[in-house]
Design an enzyme around this catalytic site. Structure first.
Site, mmCIF file in Angstrom:
data_model
loop_
_atom_site.group_PDB
_atom_site.id
_atom_site.type_symbol
_atom_site.label_atom_id
_atom_site.label_comp_id
_atom_site.label_asym_id
_atom_site.label_seq_id
_atom_site.Cartn_x
_atom_site.Cartn_y
_atom_site.Cartn_z
ATOM 1 N N TRP A 148 41.962 43.397 44.909
ATOM 2 C CA TRP A 148 42.451 42.639 43.745
ATOM 3 C C TRP A 148 43.745 43.245 43.216
ATOM 4 C CZ3 TRP A 148 37.284 43.991 44.414
ATOM 5 C CH2 TRP A 148 36.412 42.915 44.646
ATOM 6 N N HIS A 176 39.369 38.144 38.506
ATOM 7 C CA HIS A 176 38.331 37.209 38.931
ATOM 8 C C HIS A 176 37.448 36.891 37.727
ATOM 9 C CE1 HIS A 176 35.907 40.997 40.494
ATOM 10 N NE2 HIS A 176 36.400 41.169 39.301
ATOM 11 N N ARG A 202 46.438 37.209 39.618
ATOM 12 C CA ARG A 202 46.665 38.278 40.598
ATOM 13 C C ARG A 202 48.146 38.526 40.780
ATOM 14 N NH1 ARG A 202 41.835 37.603 44.850
ATOM 15 N NH2 ARG A 202 40.261 37.298 43.221
ATOM 16 N N GLN A 216 38.914 30.226 38.779
ATOM 17 C CA GLN A 216 37.695 30.439 39.559
ATOM 18 C C GLN A 216 36.496 29.853 38.841
ATOM 19 O OE1 GLN A 216 37.229 34.658 40.367
ATOM 20 N NE2 GLN A 216 38.308 34.459 42.317
ATOM 21 N N VAL A 260 27.729 42.646 45.339
ATOM 22 C CA VAL A 260 26.584 41.945 45.934
ATOM 23 C C VAL A 260 26.126 42.646 47.211
ATOM 24 C CG1 VAL A 260 26.903 39.611 44.999
ATOM 25 C CG2 VAL A 260 28.239 40.330 46.991
ATOM 26 N N ALA A 303 24.856 35.524 42.986
ATOM 27 C CA ALA A 303 26.106 35.281 42.259
ATOM 28 C C ALA A 303 27.076 34.627 43.226
ATOM 29 C CB ALA A 303 26.678 36.598 41.748
#
Ligand code: DAH
Length: 335
Positions: A148, A176, A202, A216, A260, A303
């Site tokens: 990122w 994000h 970004r 997003q 995740v 998620a």
């Protein structure tokens, strides 16, 4: 004819005009390019000595503007009883506003997820490092931070920062929408299911699929027995409703995101087209659950994070992601 007289005459002539043609004749008489009385007066200024120019120029200009405004006003009265406009003229088009296709897409997404019993929540665009990174299992020295490119804000009193002992919070433009997950979990108890659409930023070069300023859609569902199978159902159902009447196939590709485990990339295929990547997803990492004081043995969840530009590009056939935020009305008006 002196100016005062012209003004008086023109006012009563406009007042008495009974049709668009009559108004047009008045306009030509006074403002016509060839021999309009006001036009001639304006031309005559050119030969005046400078002092007079300064004096009369603005007066005549003002008279011109007043006459234009009076004609316009009368035209707009066109539908009132005493003005018999030319009823064969096409009506004047009323300009209406247009929603940006990103807003439209966001609205549709909200509606669909609300129908699936998700709540829509919001989060700040100016974010703390802790929410954008640390609590998402991305500590400062973690190489994944390079995923990122970040717009950092200058620390407060930055010139002193080097010597100051106090650890200051660091701020950034969120890269994000995942920090919203942390903010929500900190203040709510599971089970729940939420989405959060919004703006993200970004610091990177732009091209037809990358914008520094984009959007997003984050989603999070936490419960006692949630698995990726639940996610598969939700995501398929979402796309089925989003691409009305089209056959959509969804596939997961194994991937890595620090927050995740396992992590996947989500691709979709419409009818018989190509596979298109729409975002990432996975099962919320135990470290993330612990960061918000949930017991990972008791609670699990999935998620996901999708690119809203991507969804809008696919749905509306937009070729370049930079168009959305270009502010170009020619583009927005198409939707
Ligand atoms: N936050 C990720 C990104 O911007 C996208 C994402 C991936 C979000 C996986 C998720 C997830 O919630 O589970 O690249």
């Amino acid at each position: 004819m002196d100016l005062e007289e012209i003004k008086k005459n023109v006012a009563s002539e406009i007042e008495q005009a009974r049709s668009g043609d009559e108004l047009e004749a008045i306009r030509i008489k006074y403002l016509g390019r060839k021999q309009g009385l006001i036009t001639e007066a304006l031309k005559s200024i050119a030969d005046m000595p400078i002092e007079e120019k300064k004096k009369f120029g603005p007066i005549i200009q003002k008279a011109k503007a007043d006459i234009e405004a009076a004609i316009k006003f009368k035209e707009n009265e066109g539908s009132s009883d005493d003005f018999i406009g030319d009823i064969t003229l096409p009506g004047r088009k009323i300009e209406s506003g247009h929603l940006n296709p990103i807003t439209k897409t966001e609205n549709e997404v909200r509606r669909i997820f609300e129908g699936l019993n998700f709540s829509v929540i919001d989060g700040p665009e100016l974010e703390e490092e802790k929410y954008n990174f640390d609590s998402l299992n991305i500590p400062a020295d973690h190489p994944a931070r390079e995923m990122w490119d970040t717009f950092w804000l200058k620390p407060e009193g930055s010139s002193l920062a080097k010597n100051s002992v106090a650890v200051k919070k660091k701020y950034l433009l969120r890269t994000h929408t995942s920090p919203v997950e942390i903010r929500y979990m900190e203040t709510h108890e599971p089970p729940f299911q939420i989405i959060s659409p919004g703006r993200t930023f970004r610091y990177e070069a732009t091209d037809s699929t990358h914008e520094t300023n984009f959007h997003q859609l984050e989603g999070l569902m936490i419960g006692r027995d949630i698995s990726l199978a639940n996610f598969k159902f939700i995501v398929e159902e979402f796309f089925r409703r989003f691409f009305v009447g089209k056959k959509v196939t969804v596939r997961f590709r194994s991937s890595y995101f620090p927050f995740v485990e396992p992590g996947v990339e989500v691709d979709i295929k419409l009818d018989n087209g190509k596979w298109l990547e729409v975002g990432g997803a996975g099962m919320t990492h135990p470290n993330v659950l612990r960061a918000v004081k949930y017991n990972p043995r008791e609670w699990q969840g999935f998620a996901f994070g999708f690119g809203i530009e991507r969804l809008a590009m696919i749905k509306y056939g937009v070729p370049d992601a930079r168009l959305f935020m270009s502010g170009d009305l020619k583009f927005t008006k198409k939707f």
